[in-house]
Design a protein around this motif. Structure first.
Motif, PDB file in Angstrom:
ATOM      1  N   THR B  98      54.895  26.754  79.323  1.00 24.01           N
ATOM      2  CA  THR B  98      54.724  27.712  78.227  1.00 24.01           C
ATOM      3  C   THR B  98      55.872  27.634  77.233  1.00 24.01           C
ATOM      4  N   ALA B 101      55.023  26.324  73.603  1.00 32.06           N
ATOM      5  CA  ALA B 101      54.268  27.269  72.775  1.00 32.06           C
ATOM      6  C   ALA B 101      55.189  28.366  72.243  1.00 32.06           C
ATOM      7  N   CYS B 287      49.008  25.561  82.943  1.00 34.94           N
ATOM      8  CA  CYS B 287      49.945  25.807  81.851  1.00 34.94           C
ATOM      9  C   CYS B 287      49.250  26.658  80.789  1.00 34.94           C
ATOM     10  N   SER B 288      50.031  27.130  79.856  1.00 32.59           N
ATOM     11  CA  SER B 288      49.515  27.924  78.759  1.00 32.59           C
ATOM     12  C   SER B 288      48.406  27.169  78.015  1.00 32.59           C
TER      13      SER B 288
END
Lengths: 166, 619
Positions: B98, B101, B287-288
């Motif tokens: 993350t 992002a 993951c994000s």
């Protein structure tokens, strides 16, 4: 007024949730036309690598957030049980945030008033986080159905264990 | 501006000064983002021959144009680029999670870190506010401990942290940079470069909106890819995960075992992906923005290593397991956890332990040299002990932490031949003696021995070519895969999602255009992939690397596969390697010395790189 037994809210199954934040992206996109978890009504918590869960408003009976608001800015929808924020009355003081046991009501980073899951009332197909979740971890359920599911799961497990011991 | 944040953050660790600059859009379009943009920025901000540990060697953190959007796997990656202390050429490593992002939402496409701080510090990026904070209390802590401590002291539990462990602090050449406890920018020693700057961690919180240029079409594409991710293209990653490769590679006799002494592991069944999933995998997480999820989290349920929790993948399992002759999964998992604890690239770490065990069995390293460790192949306790020594740089671990190339030179007595590396970077889990397309890919990889620069093993493993044959045509195959892989790492999307781009370049070009609003054709994008590989080559040329370095580990060329079976006797000869290299350079439009020609650089719009190669091309 919709009874607590009939009230449907967004629930997350932690066994299925992988912490991917797609619900956050879907929510902020639906509500704000932007990708920004800070503007999502549902939030993902990763306590450690194997403990992941998304949290949204539980539509409580006698909600603590409403009771805590000194300006009567919060009300509960008679139809769905969702919390409604009166944008004119709310001044972002944060008493409701402190009162909520789930961290489900939050201060909006730009408008500086609180915001909370409204079950995507403007969307004919309901909460968008549920539509998007690739793990099918999110459901719109009543607490009765949650209890049913838990019971069925527990009994299944008991029988499986009994079978395995034989 | 869409896709790109439009800003580059400069941090001078010597003076503590920070500055925000505008992103040069022309450069961004040409080099896309991620490793492409990072390498361009590194080249423009460094001098030839700079020592990797010099304050003048910039460490560059980049995001991609797709970072921060909802596009599945695309939202979450970040890349580190610098001169590698392992290869002394260009180093780069990508990680997901993350962190990327969050960094994008803070409003940056790149962070250029230069200089060296007098005292240990960490960088705290809180949107526009950028500070260097004291990190002396974090020294010696693992990346996971560092992350928790920073979240605690800054009082925000959604802060994302990328940090180094003790290995990075002590300039181990295999040190990585870890974010979110289990995600590593692993290869080429980027953690050591960070350590050399006295920079312990980068913490970030970003709250900006990310909006694609063409939202409606973009969301349609997201929907389409969510569906594709439920299909066969990602099935492997969603089920057994990459450890599925253990039995696949073993059956093909292409799993280097006991430091390349064998290509087949007799106890592979005990360390298979199947057993890992049955007995150890507790949860698969994502993951994000990922719609497939792959990260297999394992927990050791009983025994000496009970309670050990970490992420497990094929490469690390292979390196810490079969490559050291070890068939105990619980110890392999413990080894992985230790690598994360100290912040070491677990692939390189495992290969180094295998090398040390080989030296021990050859009598090159004695029990006394090993600090009392009986370092025979297969000794799981020895694996743990050697990893501890490497993490702390104690005893023999101090030498081993230099990586196999330098360790081999320091130890001498023939140890150099046991050091299986290319350009100083340790090998990965593909036996190159019987995978000759992969052998070429590995030989020419700009960051050294690695499968992630080309994925050329796929042609061999899937039987699309005769894997034992070195022939013309492989050069083009490697070139095309390299271009795609460079773009994947520049966008940044996840390599595990590559199969969902059914129409590779057209799909990727469409994604780029919808997010950034810059019209990109598949042809232009393909050219960008070529440009990124070319700038990597230009950098390596400037740093003194050339055809002589596009070679293979000693055993790959001198020790035929001894195991009875489908590939017994396989080896790569110098003639075969030369044929493959000539074919590749020709396919690239480079000279036979591996130098980009003037025409090629002009064709790619890289006139600014001419000064680096001109004059060398004829030599």
């Amino acid at each position: 007024m919709v009874k607590i037994h009939e009230r449907k809210f967004v629930s997350c199954d932690p066994d299925k949730c992988v912490g991917c934040q797609i619900c956050e992206y879907a929510c902020s996109w639906t509500k704000e036309k932007a990708f920004n978890p800070m503007k999502s009504r549902i939030r993902v918590v990763r306590v450690n690598q194997i403990a992941n869960m998304a949290v949204a408003c539980r539509l409580c009976e006698e909600p603590a957030c409403i009771a805590a608001c000194p300006r009567d800015a919060l009300t509960q929808s008679e139809e769905t049980g969702a919390i409604i924020v009166d944008k004119d009355k709310c001044n972002g003081c944060g008493w409701c945030i402190e009162a909520c046991d789930y961290g489900a009501i939050m201060l909006h980073p730009e408008s500086k008033i609180v915001y909370v899951c409204d079950l995507c009332k403007d969307k004919p197909d309901g909460p968008q986080c549920i539509k998007w979740c690739p793990e099918e971890a999110l459901t719109l359920v009543t607490s009765d159905v949650l209890a049913q599911k838990a019971r069925i799961g527990a009994v299944k497990k008991l029988f499986q264990e009994a079978k395995a011991k034989k | 501006m869409y896709g790109y944040a439009g800003r580059v953050l400069r941090v001078d660790l010597t003076t503590g000064k920070t500055r925000v600059e505008q992103l040069n859009t022309e450069i961004a379009k040409k080099y896309v983002g991620g490793i492409g943009l990072g390498m361009k920025l590194w080249l423009d901000n460094s001098q030839a021959g700079v020592d990797p540990f010099s304050p003048d060697n910039p460490l560059i953190l980049t995001l991609g144009p797709i970072s921060g959007t909802m596009f599945p796997t695309a939202g979450n990656g970040h890349a580190f680029v610098s001169k590698s202390p392992a290869t002394f050429g260009i180093g780069e490593a990508v990680a997901h999670g993350t962190f990327g992002a969050e960094m994008k939402r803070a409003g940056y496409d790149a962070v250029i870190l230069t200089g060296k701080s007098e005292k240990p510090v960490y960088l705290w990026i809180d949107d526009d506010s950028v500070q260097l904070l004291d990190a002396s209390h974090l020294m010696g802590k693992s990346p996971a401990e560092t992350e928790d401590a920073i979240k605690d002291e800054l009082g925000d539990y959604y802060i994302r942290v990328a940090s180094i462990g003790l290995a990075g602090e002590k300039l181990s050449r295999i040190a990585c940079i870890i974010n979110e406890k289990t995600r590593a920018a692993g290869r080429t020693g980027m953690g050591a470069v960070m350590g050399s700057k006295n920079l312990k961690a980068i913490a970030v919180r970003g709250t900006r909106d990310i909006v694609p240029a063409k939202p409606d079409e973009f969301m349609d594409m997201v929907k389409e890819f969510h569906e594709r991710m439920k299909g066969p293209a990602t099935q492997k990653y969603r089920t057994l995960g990459t450890p599925e490769n253990v039995l696949v590679h073993n059956a093909l006799h292409c799993m280097p075992t006991r430091n390349y002494n064998n290509a087949h592991f007799e106890n592979a069944e005990k360390v298979s992906g199947e057993v890992l999933n049955e007995k150890f995998v507790a949860k698969i997480i994502g993951c994000s923005s990922c719609a497939m999820r792959c990260e297999h989290e394992v927990i050791v349920p009983e025994g000496a290593y009970k309670g050990t929790m970490t992420r497990m993948e094929y490469e690390t399992l292979w390196a810490l397991g079969p490559y050291c002759g070890i068939d105990k999964l619980d110890a392999i998992i413990k080894g992985m956890e230790l690598c994360n604890y100290y912040g070491m690239d677990a692939i390189s770490a495992g290969v180094i332990v295998g090398f040390a065990m080989d030296c021990y069995e050859h009598g090159i390293l004695s029990k006394a040299d090993m600090g009392g460790v009986e370092a025979n192949f297969g000794n799981a306790e020895a694996l743990i002990q050697i990893l501890e020594k490497m993490g702390k740089r104690e005893g023999i671990g101090d030498v081993l932490a230099e990586g196999v190339r330098i360790a081999g030179q320091k130890i001498g007595k023939g140890a150099e031949k046991l050091a299986q590396h290319i350009k100083g970077l340790e090998v990965t889990g593909y036996d190159l003696r019987c995978l000759k397309t992969a052998a070429l890919g590995f030989a020419v990889s700009f960051r050294g021995a690695d499968h992630n620069r080309h994925g050329a093993y796929a042609f061999d493993v899937k039987g699309k070519v005769d894997r034992l044959k070195a022939e013309k045509g492989r050069g083009r195959m490697v070139r095309d895969m390299e271009d795609t892989y460079a773009l994947i790492d520049s966008f940044i999307v996840c390599k595990f999602s590559r199969g969902t781009y059914y129409k590779e370049m057209p799909d990727m070009a469409k994604l780029y255009s919808l997010v950034t609003g810059f019209d990109m054709t598949p042809e232009e994008l393909k050219k960008a992939g070529e440009r990124i590989n070319t700038i990597a080559r230009v950098i390596n040329v400037r740093e003194g690397l050339g055809r002589k370095d596009d070679t293979l580990p000693w055993k790959v060329m001198n020790l035929p596969i001894p195991d009875d079976g489908p590939v017994k006797g396989a080896v790569v000869t110098q003639e075969e390697l030369d044929l493959l290299l000539d074919d590749y350079y020709t396919a690239r439009g480079w000279t036979l010395e591996g130098l980009p020609t003037t025409e090629k650089l002009k064709e790619l719009g890289m006139d600014d790189a001419l000064r680096i190669v001109e004059g060398k091309q004829e030599a």
